[in-house]
Motif scaffolding. Structure first.
Motif, PDB file in Angstrom:
ATOM      1  N   ALA A 101     -24.308 -23.798 -12.367  1.00  0.00           N
ATOM      2  CA  ALA A 101     -25.296 -23.187 -11.468  1.00  0.00           C
ATOM      3  C   ALA A 101     -24.932 -23.433 -10.009  1.00  0.00           C
ATOM      4  O   ALA A 101     -25.008 -22.519  -9.178  1.00  0.00           O
ATOM      5  CB  ALA A 101     -26.688 -23.724 -11.769  1.00  0.00           C
ATOM      6  N   VAL A 102     -24.512 -24.652  -9.687  1.00  0.00           N
ATOM      7  CA  VAL A 102     -24.124 -24.955  -8.309  1.00  0.00           C
ATOM      8  C   VAL A 102     -22.946 -24.075  -7.903  1.00  0.00           C
ATOM      9  O   VAL A 102     -22.943 -23.487  -6.815  1.00  0.00           O
ATOM     10  CB  VAL A 102     -23.782 -26.455  -8.132  1.00  0.00           C
ATOM     11  N   VAL A 103     -21.944 -23.968  -8.773  1.00  0.00           N
ATOM     12  CA  VAL A 103     -20.778 -23.140  -8.455  1.00  0.00           C
ATOM     13  C   VAL A 103     -21.203 -21.683  -8.299  1.00  0.00           C
ATOM     14  O   VAL A 103     -20.813 -21.011  -7.343  1.00  0.00           O
ATOM     15  CB  VAL A 103     -19.669 -23.276  -9.531  1.00  0.00           C
ATOM     16  N   ALA A 104     -22.016 -21.189  -9.210  1.00  0.00           N
ATOM     17  CA  ALA A 104     -22.425 -19.789  -9.176  1.00  0.00           C
ATOM     18  C   ALA A 104     -23.165 -19.440  -7.884  1.00  0.00           C
ATOM     19  O   ALA A 104     -22.920 -18.391  -7.281  1.00  0.00           O
ATOM     20  CB  ALA A 104     -23.303 -19.468 -10.384  1.00  0.00           C
ATOM     21  N   TYR A 105     -24.053 -20.310  -7.447  1.00  0.00           N
ATOM     22  CA  TYR A 105     -24.870 -20.008  -6.276  1.00  0.00           C
ATOM     23  C   TYR A 105     -24.245 -20.432  -4.950  1.00  0.00           C
ATOM     24  O   TYR A 105     -24.650 -19.941  -3.903  1.00  0.00           O
ATOM     25  CB  TYR A 105     -26.251 -20.649  -6.417  1.00  0.00           C
ATOM     26  N   ARG A 106     -23.270 -21.315  -4.964  1.00  0.00           N
ATOM     27  CA  ARG A 106     -22.681 -21.819  -3.724  1.00  0.00           C
ATOM     28  C   ARG A 106     -21.211 -21.458  -3.554  1.00  0.00           C
ATOM     29  O   ARG A 106     -20.580 -21.940  -2.623  1.00  0.00           O
ATOM     30  CB  ARG A 106     -22.811 -23.347  -3.669  1.00  0.00           C
ATOM     31  N   GLN A 107     -20.656 -20.648  -4.431  1.00  0.00           N
ATOM     32  CA  GLN A 107     -19.223 -20.395  -4.397  1.00  0.00           C
ATOM     33  C   GLN A 107     -18.765 -19.692  -3.133  1.00  0.00           C
ATOM     34  O   GLN A 107     -19.544 -18.930  -2.566  1.00  0.00           O
ATOM     35  CB  GLN A 107     -18.808 -19.629  -5.639  1.00  0.00           C
ATOM     36  N   PRO A 108     -17.521 -19.935  -2.714  1.00  0.00           N
ATOM     37  CA  PRO A 108     -16.622 -20.960  -3.241  1.00  0.00           C
ATOM     38  C   PRO A 108     -17.086 -22.348  -2.794  1.00  0.00           C
ATOM     39  O   PRO A 108     -17.567 -22.522  -1.675  1.00  0.00           O
ATOM     40  CB  PRO A 108     -15.274 -20.607  -2.629  1.00  0.00           C
ATOM     41  N   VAL A 109     -16.927 -23.325  -3.687  1.00  0.00           N
ATOM     42  CA  VAL A 109     -17.452 -24.660  -3.439  1.00  0.00           C
ATOM     43  C   VAL A 109     -16.462 -25.708  -3.938  1.00  0.00           C
ATOM     44  O   VAL A 109     -15.775 -25.490  -4.931  1.00  0.00           O
ATOM     45  CB  VAL A 109     -18.835 -24.815  -4.115  1.00  0.00           C
ATOM     46  N   SER A 110     -16.390 -26.827  -3.225  1.00  0.00           N
ATOM     47  CA  SER A 110     -15.491 -27.914  -3.624  1.00  0.00           C
ATOM     48  C   SER A 110     -16.185 -28.828  -4.631  1.00  0.00           C
ATOM     49  O   SER A 110     -17.413 -28.841  -4.734  1.00  0.00           O
ATOM     50  CB  SER A 110     -15.072 -28.737  -2.401  1.00  0.00           C
ATOM     51  N   ARG A 111     -15.397 -29.629  -5.331  1.00  0.00           N
ATOM     52  CA  ARG A 111     -15.961 -30.611  -6.271  1.00  0.00           C
ATOM     53  C   ARG A 111     -16.856 -31.603  -5.530  1.00  0.00           C
ATOM     54  O   ARG A 111     -17.894 -32.009  -6.041  1.00  0.00           O
ATOM     55  CB  ARG A 111     -14.857 -31.387  -6.973  1.00  0.00           C
ATOM     56  N   ALA A 112     -16.438 -31.984  -4.331  1.00  0.00           N
ATOM     57  CA  ALA A 112     -17.220 -32.952  -3.556  1.00  0.00           C
ATOM     58  C   ALA A 112     -18.595 -32.377  -3.219  1.00  0.00           C
ATOM     59  O   ALA A 112     -19.603 -33.081  -3.281  1.00  0.00           O
ATOM     60  CB  ALA A 112     -16.478 -33.335  -2.277  1.00  0.00           C
TER      61      ALA A 112
END
Length: 186
Positions: A101-112
């Protein structure tokens, strides 16, 4: 070793760190973190590697690319492949769903950034999502050089979406003070 639980030792500290790394870690880095001399850390790493090999474990501790990391033994590759392939059919854990969900809504996003939002390390979960084909690398952040991640077309297919604009709005599910919460986590 500073801040170590009573009774722990160098070898246990090395194992704990090496279990969570994505890339090989240099002896000097391990020595700094564990507050031990580099030759002592180097000797302990070689002892552990020899011990795992001698015991015929399913994994090796190898020195590769200037650092140390755990690797699956080559003879167990078919078993690991079967596990990963069969895992494609299993349900995602709560941690995987949150990370996705975090990746889907904030992409592109780092692991940190994912870890900061979730409040826990998400490296293992992110590897699982990449392995399952739901998330992929999307380049690097120009400032931090961190690898960025985004969802894949397979993710859209599995979710029944034409594109990301069809993701439901998050606003109804968030607390009113979400901006304050985000600032506190940073």
């Amino acid at each position: 070793m500073a801040d170590a639980p009573p009774g722990s030792d160098l070898r246990a500290g090395l194992e704990a760190i090496l279990l969570v790394v994505d890339e090989p870690v240099a002896e000097t880095t391990l020595a700094q973190v564990l507050e031990r001399p580099v030759p002592e850390v180097a000797a302990a790493l070689r002892e552990l590697a020899a011990e795992y090999t001698g015991a015929g474990r399913g994994f090796d501790l190898r020195e590769v690319a200037g650092g140390w990391r755990f690797y699956t033994r080559a003879e167990y590759a078919p078993v690991v492949e079967r596990f990963v392939r069969d895992g494609q059919q299993t349900r995602l854990t709560q941690a995987a769903l949150e990370t996705l969900a975090v990746v889907a809504y904030r992409q592109p996003v780092s692991r940190a950034r994912v870890a900061a939002i979730r409040g826990v390390n998400s490296d293992g979960v992110m590897r699982t999502l990449v392995t399952r084909g739901l998330v992929e690398e999307a380049g690097t952040d120009p400032e931090s050089q961190a690898v960025l991640y985004r969802t894949t077309s397979y993710f859209l297919e599995r979710m029944g979406l034409r594109d990301l604009s069809e993701l439901p709005e998050l606003a109804p599910f968030l607390p009113d003070d979400v901006e304050t919460l985000e600032e506190q986590k940073q």
